[in-house]
Design a protein around this motif. Structure first.
Motif, PDB file in Angstrom:
ATOM      1  N   LEU A   1       0.826  -1.210   0.000  1.00  0.00           N
ATOM      2  CA  LEU A   1       0.000   0.000   0.000  1.00  0.00           C
ATOM      3  C   LEU A   1       0.862   1.263   0.000  1.00  0.00           C
ATOM      4  CD1 LEU A   1      -2.842  -0.907   2.543  1.00  0.00           C
ATOM      5  CD2 LEU A   1      -3.080  -0.616   0.082  1.00  0.00           C
TER       6      LEU A   1
ATOM      7  N   SER B   1      -0.956   8.000  -3.732  1.00  0.00           N
ATOM      8  CA  SER B   1      -2.087   8.703  -3.128  1.00  0.00           C
ATOM      9  C   SER B   1      -2.371   8.191  -1.725  1.00  0.00           C
ATOM     10  CB  SER B   1      -3.334   8.565  -4.002  1.00  0.00           C
ATOM     11  OG  SER B   1      -3.188   9.309  -5.188  1.00  0.00           O
ATOM     12  N   PHE B   2      -2.236   6.872  -1.524  1.00  0.00           N
ATOM     13  CA  PHE B   2      -2.461   6.336  -0.172  1.00  0.00           C
ATOM     14  C   PHE B   2      -1.379   6.802   0.786  1.00  0.00           C
ATOM     15  CE2 PHE B   2      -1.455   3.235   3.096  1.00  0.00           C
ATOM     16  CZ  PHE B   2      -2.663   3.180   3.772  1.00  0.00           C
TER      17      PHE B   2
ATOM     18  N   THR C   1     -10.176   9.473   5.405  1.00  0.00           N
ATOM     19  CA  THR C   1     -10.334   8.051   5.143  1.00  0.00           C
ATOM     20  C   THR C   1     -10.792   7.813   3.714  1.00  0.00           C
ATOM     21  OG1 THR C   1     -10.849   7.644   7.476  1.00  0.00           O
ATOM     22  CG2 THR C   1     -11.471   5.940   5.902  1.00  0.00           C
TER      23      THR C   1
ATOM     24  N   ALA D   1      -7.855   8.048   1.345  1.00  0.00           N
ATOM     25  CA  ALA D   1      -6.975   6.878   1.407  1.00  0.00           C
ATOM     26  C   ALA D   1      -7.632   5.651   0.789  1.00  0.00           C
ATOM     27  CB  ALA D   1      -6.595   6.599   2.862  1.00  0.00           C
TER      28      ALA D   1
ATOM     29  N   ALA E   1      -7.952   5.424  -3.006  1.00  0.00           N
ATOM     30  CA  ALA E   1      -6.688   5.334  -3.747  1.00  0.00           C
ATOM     31  C   ALA E   1      -6.211   3.905  -3.949  1.00  0.00           C
ATOM     32  CB  ALA E   1      -5.601   6.130  -3.022  1.00  0.00           C
ATOM     33  N   VAL E   2      -6.853   2.935  -3.288  1.00  0.00           N
ATOM     34  CA  VAL E   2      -6.341   1.558  -3.306  1.00  0.00           C
ATOM     35  C   VAL E   2      -7.333   0.643  -4.012  1.00  0.00           C
ATOM     36  CG1 VAL E   2      -5.149   2.016  -1.135  1.00  0.00           C
ATOM     37  CG2 VAL E   2      -7.388   0.918  -1.096  1.00  0.00           C
TER      38      VAL E   2
ATOM     39  N   THR F   1      -9.544  -2.079   0.694  1.00  0.00           N
ATOM     40  CA  THR F   1     -10.164  -0.900   1.300  1.00  0.00           C
ATOM     41  C   THR F   1     -10.233  -0.996   2.822  1.00  0.00           C
ATOM     42  OG1 THR F   1     -12.331  -1.886   0.877  1.00  0.00           O
ATOM     43  CG2 THR F   1     -11.513  -0.291  -0.727  1.00  0.00           C
TER      44      THR F   1
ATOM     45  N   ALA G   1      -6.797  -0.355   4.208  1.00  0.00           N
ATOM     46  CA  ALA G   1      -6.437   1.055   4.028  1.00  0.00           C
ATOM     47  C   ALA G   1      -7.168   1.937   5.026  1.00  0.00           C
ATOM     48  CB  ALA G   1      -6.755   1.490   2.600  1.00  0.00           C
TER      49      ALA G   1
ATOM     50  N   THR H   1      -5.265   4.080   7.975  1.00  0.00           N
ATOM     51  CA  THR H   1      -5.433   5.531   8.039  1.00  0.00           C
ATOM     52  C   THR H   1      -5.914   5.974   9.409  1.00  0.00           C
ATOM     53  OG1 THR H   1      -5.974   5.551   5.678  1.00  0.00           O
ATOM     54  CG2 THR H   1      -6.535   7.511   6.939  1.00  0.00           C
TER      55      THR H   1
ATOM     56  N   ASN I   1      -8.415   7.752  -7.899  1.00  0.00           N
ATOM     57  CA  ASN I   1      -8.189   6.437  -8.493  1.00  0.00           C
ATOM     58  C   ASN I   1      -9.144   6.282  -9.675  1.00  0.00           C
ATOM     59  OD1 ASN I   1      -8.075   3.692  -9.152  1.00  0.00           O
ATOM     60  ND2 ASN I   1      -7.666   3.086  -7.035  1.00  0.00           N
TER      61      ASN I   1
END
Length: 264
Positions: free
Chosen positions: A53, A58-59, A172, A175, A178-179, A184, A187, A191, A249
């Motif tokens: 990650l 972005s994350f 949140t 973050a 972005a994945v 999710t 992530a 976060t 994303n």
């Protein structure tokens, strides 16, 4: 273990000094534990935190913003509480009034922001929240230390509260969006951890700086302005990271758009 040892070391260094065996031991333990966490997670079949990650810009940027943004916000709140209580000796009721106003702002804006989160991308909300936070922090730092009027704190507290609710409500989402979808949950949890760590790191670092200053400066010079400027710079750093690195994303956006247009 690593984060706990790190926080304990930072909190206690103001009293014990950097050369204290306890501080050296705590910071060494923190370094070893955090370094050891990397190979442990890489070998795990079901890792607590997938280190891949961090290679998603972005994350990683959202995590940095969570750390710096919450560091600056709680650090500023700590500075104000010490300034009004310990320095100016105001009553608990008067010293607490800026925080009452600060908490009312999120309550009033929550219904509006809940709708905005479905219409505005998180990056824009972050960029709309971090600069007002920084402005409020610099404003508080610029107020004379002898200021006790609550009206003098009204403007910066309003900026701080508006910025905070925009940042905390979109962190949140920035973050998670972005994945890949299957990451999710991880992530979001990561976060939240970084955000909470920033909240406890702010007072720890600020108190350490204050203790060091108290040992070398006359009482009249302990205005707290330098600590407030430090918090404002942290928020500006978060805004810069958001501007340069946080992106939408496109693959996730395409999937969501397809899901909305698919027949039921």
């Amino acid at each position: 273990m690593g984060l706990t040892a790190l926080l304990w070391g930072i909190i206690e260094v103001g009293d014990r000094g950097w050369s204290s065996p306890a501080i050296v031991g705590a910071l060494t333990l923190a370094a070893l534990a955090l370094i050891g966490f990397v190979p442990a997670e890489k070998r795990a079949e079901s890792p607590m935190f997938n280190l891949d990650l961090l290679w998603i810009p972005s994350f990683a940027a959202a995590a940095v913003v969570a750390l710096t943004g919450m560091f600056g916000f709680i650090g500023t709140a700590y500075c104000v509480s010490i300034r009004l209580g310990a320095v100016m000796h105001l009553s608990a009721l008067r010293a607490g009034m800026p925080f009452v106003i600060l908490q009312l702002i999120p309550l009033l804006l929550a219904p509006v922001l809940s709708r905005m989160l479905t219409r505005v991308e998180p990056r824009r909300l972050l960029m709309g929240g971090l600069p007002p936070m920084a402005a409020g922090q610099f404003w508080i730092a610029a107020l004379p230390v002898t200021t006790t009027s609550l009206m003098a704190f009204l403007g910066p507290v309003l900026l701080l509260g508006i910025g905070f609710i925009c940042v905390v409500s979109s962190l949140t989402s920035a973050a998670v969006n972005a994945v890949p979808i299957e990451m999710t949950g991880m992530a979001g949890g990561a976060t939240s951890l970084v955000r909470e760590f920033g909240q406890v790191l702010g007072p720890a670092v600020i108190s350490t700086i204050a203790m060091s200053a108290a040992c070398s400066a006359p009482a009249g010079k302990l205005s707290g302005a330098d600590k407030g400027m430090f918090c404002g710079c942290a928020s500006l750093l978060g805004a810069l990271v958001t501007l340069l690195l946080v992106r939408r994303n496109t693959a996730r956006t395409a999937v969501n758009a397809a899901a909305r247009t698919a027949p039921v």
